[in-house]
Scaffold this motif. Structure first.
Motif, PDB file in Angstrom:
ATOM      1  N   THR A  52      28.957 -48.855 -47.947  1.00  0.00           N
ATOM      2  CA  THR A  52      29.235 -50.159 -48.547  1.00  0.00           C
ATOM      3  C   THR A  52      30.659 -50.613 -48.242  1.00  0.00           C
ATOM      4  O   THR A  52      31.509 -50.653 -49.129  1.00  0.00           O
ATOM      5  CB  THR A  52      29.045 -50.099 -50.076  1.00  0.00           C
ATOM      6  OG1 THR A  52      29.886 -49.051 -50.588  1.00  0.00           O
ATOM      7  CG2 THR A  52      27.635 -49.794 -50.463  1.00  0.00           C
ATOM      8  N   PRO A  53      30.923 -50.959 -46.981  1.00  0.00           N
ATOM      9  CA  PRO A  53      32.268 -51.446 -46.644  1.00  0.00           C
ATOM     10  C   PRO A  53      32.546 -52.779 -47.358  1.00  0.00           C
ATOM     11  O   PRO A  53      31.606 -53.507 -47.678  1.00  0.00           O
ATOM     12  CB  PRO A  53      32.189 -51.652 -45.128  1.00  0.00           C
ATOM     13  CG  PRO A  53      30.744 -51.812 -44.815  1.00  0.00           C
ATOM     14  CD  PRO A  53      29.997 -51.006 -45.841  1.00  0.00           C
ATOM     15  N   ASP A  54      33.839 -53.062 -47.621  1.00  0.00           N
ATOM     16  CA  ASP A  54      34.182 -54.292 -48.331  1.00  0.00           C
ATOM     17  C   ASP A  54      34.343 -55.479 -47.397  1.00  0.00           C
ATOM     18  O   ASP A  54      34.089 -56.608 -47.768  1.00  0.00           O
ATOM     19  CB  ASP A  54      35.506 -54.098 -49.100  1.00  0.00           C
ATOM     20  CG  ASP A  54      35.313 -53.166 -50.288  1.00  0.00           C
ATOM     21  OD1 ASP A  54      34.218 -53.214 -50.870  1.00  0.00           O
ATOM     22  OD2 ASP A  54      36.233 -52.389 -50.608  1.00  0.00           O
ATOM     23  N   ASP A  55      34.818 -55.208 -46.188  1.00  0.00           N
ATOM     24  CA  ASP A  55      35.184 -56.311 -45.291  1.00  0.00           C
ATOM     25  C   ASP A  55      34.079 -56.566 -44.272  1.00  0.00           C
ATOM     26  O   ASP A  55      33.491 -55.637 -43.738  1.00  0.00           O
ATOM     27  CB  ASP A  55      36.492 -55.962 -44.570  1.00  0.00           C
ATOM     28  CG  ASP A  55      37.104 -57.180 -43.900  1.00  0.00           C
ATOM     29  OD1 ASP A  55      38.065 -57.739 -44.461  1.00  0.00           O
ATOM     30  OD2 ASP A  55      36.612 -57.588 -42.828  1.00  0.00           O
ATOM     31  N   LYS A  56      33.829 -57.832 -44.020  1.00  0.00           N
ATOM     32  CA  LYS A  56      32.758 -58.191 -43.074  1.00  0.00           C
ATOM     33  C   LYS A  56      33.042 -57.650 -41.669  1.00  0.00           C
ATOM     34  O   LYS A  56      32.127 -57.247 -40.955  1.00  0.00           O
ATOM     35  CB  LYS A  56      32.601 -59.709 -43.039  1.00  0.00           C
ATOM     36  CG  LYS A  56      31.531 -60.172 -42.060  1.00  0.00           C
ATOM     37  CD  LYS A  56      30.986 -61.534 -42.418  1.00  0.00           C
ATOM     38  CE  LYS A  56      30.232 -62.163 -41.251  1.00  0.00           C
ATOM     39  NZ  LYS A  56      29.209 -61.329 -40.664  1.00  0.00           N
TER      40      LYS A  56
ATOM     41  N   GLN B 256      32.012 -54.093 -41.516  1.00  0.00           N
ATOM     42  CA  GLN B 256      30.552 -54.017 -41.495  1.00  0.00           C
ATOM     43  C   GLN B 256      30.005 -54.388 -40.121  1.00  0.00           C
ATOM     44  O   GLN B 256      29.143 -53.704 -39.578  1.00  0.00           O
ATOM     45  CB  GLN B 256      30.003 -54.970 -42.544  1.00  0.00           C
ATOM     46  CG  GLN B 256      28.522 -55.140 -42.398  1.00  0.00           C
ATOM     47  CD  GLN B 256      27.869 -55.134 -43.753  1.00  0.00           C
ATOM     48  OE1 GLN B 256      27.930 -54.156 -44.481  1.00  0.00           O
ATOM     49  NE2 GLN B 256      27.253 -56.224 -44.094  1.00  0.00           N
ATOM     50  N   ASP B 257      30.502 -55.485 -39.564  1.00  0.00           N
ATOM     51  CA  ASP B 257      30.009 -55.915 -38.254  1.00  0.00           C
ATOM     52  C   ASP B 257      30.268 -54.851 -37.193  1.00  0.00           C
ATOM     53  O   ASP B 257      29.445 -54.611 -36.321  1.00  0.00           O
ATOM     54  CB  ASP B 257      30.680 -57.233 -37.837  1.00  0.00           C
ATOM     55  CG  ASP B 257      30.084 -58.422 -38.593  1.00  0.00           C
ATOM     56  OD1 ASP B 257      29.048 -58.218 -39.252  1.00  0.00           O
ATOM     57  OD2 ASP B 257      30.650 -59.512 -38.524  1.00  0.00           O
TER      58      ASP B 257
ATOM     59  N   ILE C   5      30.779 -51.422 -37.631  1.00  0.00           N
ATOM     60  CA  ILE C   5      30.058 -50.154 -37.754  1.00  0.00           C
ATOM     61  C   ILE C   5      28.546 -50.314 -37.638  1.00  0.00           C
ATOM     62  O   ILE C   5      27.849 -49.354 -37.361  1.00  0.00           O
ATOM     63  CB  ILE C   5      30.409 -49.385 -39.060  1.00  0.00           C
ATOM     64  CG1 ILE C   5      29.980 -50.165 -40.290  1.00  0.00           C
ATOM     65  CG2 ILE C   5      31.867 -49.012 -39.121  1.00  0.00           C
ATOM     66  CD1 ILE C   5      30.178 -49.384 -41.566  1.00  0.00           C
TER      67      ILE C   5
ATOM     68  N   ARG D 227      27.452 -55.102 -34.685  1.00  0.00           N
ATOM     69  CA  ARG D 227      27.200 -56.540 -34.651  1.00  0.00           C
ATOM     70  C   ARG D 227      28.357 -57.330 -34.048  1.00  0.00           C
ATOM     71  O   ARG D 227      28.314 -58.541 -34.035  1.00  0.00           O
ATOM     72  CB  ARG D 227      26.974 -57.068 -36.067  1.00  0.00           C
ATOM     73  CG  ARG D 227      25.598 -56.783 -36.604  1.00  0.00           C
ATOM     74  CD  ARG D 227      25.446 -57.406 -37.964  1.00  0.00           C
ATOM     75  NE  ARG D 227      24.074 -57.386 -38.431  1.00  0.00           N
ATOM     76  CZ  ARG D 227      23.538 -56.367 -39.065  1.00  0.00           C
ATOM     77  NH1 ARG D 227      24.243 -55.287 -39.275  1.00  0.00           N
ATOM     78  NH2 ARG D 227      22.280 -56.429 -39.464  1.00  0.00           N
ATOM     79  N   PHE D 228      29.391 -56.648 -33.586  1.00  0.00           N
ATOM     80  CA  PHE D 228      30.590 -57.372 -33.174  1.00  0.00           C
ATOM     81  C   PHE D 228      30.309 -58.376 -32.085  1.00  0.00           C
ATOM     82  O   PHE D 228      29.731 -58.051 -31.071  1.00  0.00           O
ATOM     83  CB  PHE D 228      31.655 -56.385 -32.710  1.00  0.00           C
ATOM     84  CG  PHE D 228      32.882 -56.467 -33.539  1.00  0.00           C
ATOM     85  CD1 PHE D 228      34.116 -56.545 -32.951  1.00  0.00           C
ATOM     86  CD2 PHE D 228      32.788 -56.508 -34.915  1.00  0.00           C
ATOM     87  CE1 PHE D 228      35.259 -56.630 -33.735  1.00  0.00           C
ATOM     88  CE2 PHE D 228      33.900 -56.596 -35.697  1.00  0.00           C
ATOM     89  CZ  PHE D 228      35.142 -56.650 -35.115  1.00  0.00           C
TER      90      PHE D 228
END
Lengths: 255, 244
Positions: A240-244, A247-248, A250, A253-254
């Motif tokens: 549950t990462p805090d920053d988008k 998240q993108d 890991i 989705r980058f």
């Protein structure tokens, strides 16, 4: 990362190469006897950050480091600090195994010799044996200790480099993608080794493998375009990462 | 970092496609479960054997769905090693499918029992069971809509409603026991009714599990409140029932 004692503390760290700024105001505590993983896309500054921790950037042309980097509460960017002594305390292992073109024995004995850590040959033998045992390589090389370090397999060479780094009694071990040139079995050996080494040393590892970070590290820091975006307990970062941006990255989705 | 803010596709497009397939399979399975439950409720409402048979038959379909989802999840774990939202998504799909399969088992059991009830005298009690079943079905539908819309609030609302199902169950249970006390020839049918009530109550609980899974999937945090519970049947004694 507040729950355990910081072995190293980085405050407001800016790094530039000539007029290009590579790191922007980084704040990070490296906790003692833990493994901290630095992740992020290529060029995000994680290796630059790692190299600041033992002043490897000193030898890079045009590199300017500003801010505070402390080891056990004392700044390491001080004219009175001898970088060679510092690098014995904060050792480093690189991406590609780079043993000296010398015997296995001499590879490990080199550091203790130049730092005068052994008074007699038998003391030196002792340090070499202990370091190779701690690096998990002793059983495989004890009968060929005079062979060239470069005659070993890639995974063995990397463990030799780890033995070489720990032979001078470091407190912190920096690892810059130590497994990226290794096969899965050799990688598993190094990861297993890291887990044992952290009882004795504080480890900071740069890795491109998210799974590796998740497997070995207690803390993870995510770098992006020169900024430290998110830091925290590894499990939290990967579930549950805090920053988008974290998240993108890991989740692949980058854009 | 919640799932609602996650609008970007994966660099590897087939990864996104596999995740989408997983979600749509869970949604389809949810739809089948819901209609199976509705058939079982119709079966008890009118003691309709044909509806009961349909409900019993669709259980096999749910078992197959569960296996299919297990296969998709295994494949995703092996090939993609999902992280963060994707990990929560895959975990939720796996757990929800297993809850849906259990709901299907209970619905099937309700249908089978409805065929064993031959006693017209129980029909008035049936009303309470039908209300219970209708409410459980409504909760399930809302939860599944929440899954599809990534709406943790909708899931949460259904989660809270389970208390009403529990209350209805307690009432039905008392009615059933009273009924059996008065009609000693109807113990067989009465026992089936008590089990049907218990089954619906369990379906409600499983639905709240699904709601919790959706909440974690979407929000990345666990529901920590204790769920309101009002099932008092475990502590009811015969004397209380008669004096009720």
């Amino acid at each position: 990362m507040e729950d355990s004692i910081p072995k190293m503390r980085v405050e407001n760290l800016d790094v530039s190469y000539f007029d290009k700024q590579a790191l922007f105001s980084i704040n990070l505590d490296i906790t003692k006897n833990n493994i901290t993983a630095l992740i992020g896309p290529s060029g995000c500054g994680k290796s630059t950050f790692l190299r600041c921790l033992n002043r490897m950037n000193d030898v890079i042309d045009g590199c300017v480091v500003k801010g505070k980097v402390e080891l056990d509460g004392s700044t390491i960017y001080d004219q009175r600090i001898d970088p060679v002594t510092l690098r014995a305390k904060v050792g480093i292992v690189f991406q590609k195994p780079n043993p000296f073109p010398k015997s296995i024995y001499d590879n490990v004995a080199y550091g203790p010799r130049i730092h005068g850590l052994a008074n007699t040959n038998s003391e030196l033998d002792d340090i070499v044996e202990k370091s190779l045992i701690r690096a998990g390589l002793w059983d495989e090389v004890k009968d060929r200790i005079s062979d060239s370090g470069t005659s070993l397999s890639g995974g063995q060479q990397q463990r030799l480099c780890i033995a070489r780094a720990i032979a001078v009694n470091p407190q912190v071990l920096l690892m810059d993608e130590p497994c990226s040139a290794l096969d899965p079995i050799a990688t598993a050996r190094i990861e297993e080794l890291m887990d044992e080494l952290r009882n004795r040393y504080t480890i900071v590892i740069v890795t491109h493998s998210m799974q590796q970070a998740a497997r070995v590290a207690q803390y993870t820091a995510f770098f992006h375009m020169g900024y430290l975006v998110e830091k925290g307990a590894t499990e939290k970062m990967f579930t549950t990462p805090d920053d988008k941006r974290t998240q993108d990255y890991i989740t692949g989705r980058f854009g | 970092m919640s799932l609602e803010d996650n609008n970007q596709e994966h660099i590897v497009r087939s990864y996104s496609e596999e995740l989408n397939l997983l979600t749509s399979t869970v949604v389809r399975m949810g739809g089948i479960t819901e209609s199976q439950l509705n058939l079982s409720i119709k079966a008890i409402e009118n003691l309709d054997v044909s509806k009961a048979d349909l409900a019993i038959k669709s259980d096999l379909e749910l078992d197959n769905f569960e296996k299919e989802i297990e296969g998709l999840v295994t494949r995703l774990f092996v090939l993609r090693q999902p992280m963060a939202v994707d990990l929560r998504n895959v975990m939720a799909a796996l757990k929800i499918s297993s809850d849906l399969e259990r709901i299907g088992d209970y619905a099937k059991n309700i249908a089978i029992r409805s065929k064993s009830i031959t006693d017209d005298k129980v029909l008035p009690i049936m009303e309470g069971l039908v209300s219970m079943g209708t409410l459980a079905s409504e909760c399930l539908r809302n939860v599944l809509d929440g899954y599809q819309a990534l709406d943790s609030e909708a899931a949460l609302e259904a989660w809270r409603k389970d208390e009403e199902i529990d209350k209805l169950y307690t009432n039905v249970f008392v009615e059933v026991v009273n009924f059996m006390e008065k009609n000693s020839g109807s113990v067989n049918s009465g026992t089936h009714l008590a089990f049907i009530g218990k089954n619906i109550e369990r379906i409600g609980d499983l639905t709240t599990n699904i709601a919790e899974e959706i909440y974690f999937m979407v929000r990345g945090e666990r529901l920590t409140d204790d769920r309101p519970k009002a099932d008092k049947t475990a502590t009811i004694t015969s004397n209380e029932v008669i004096n009720d």
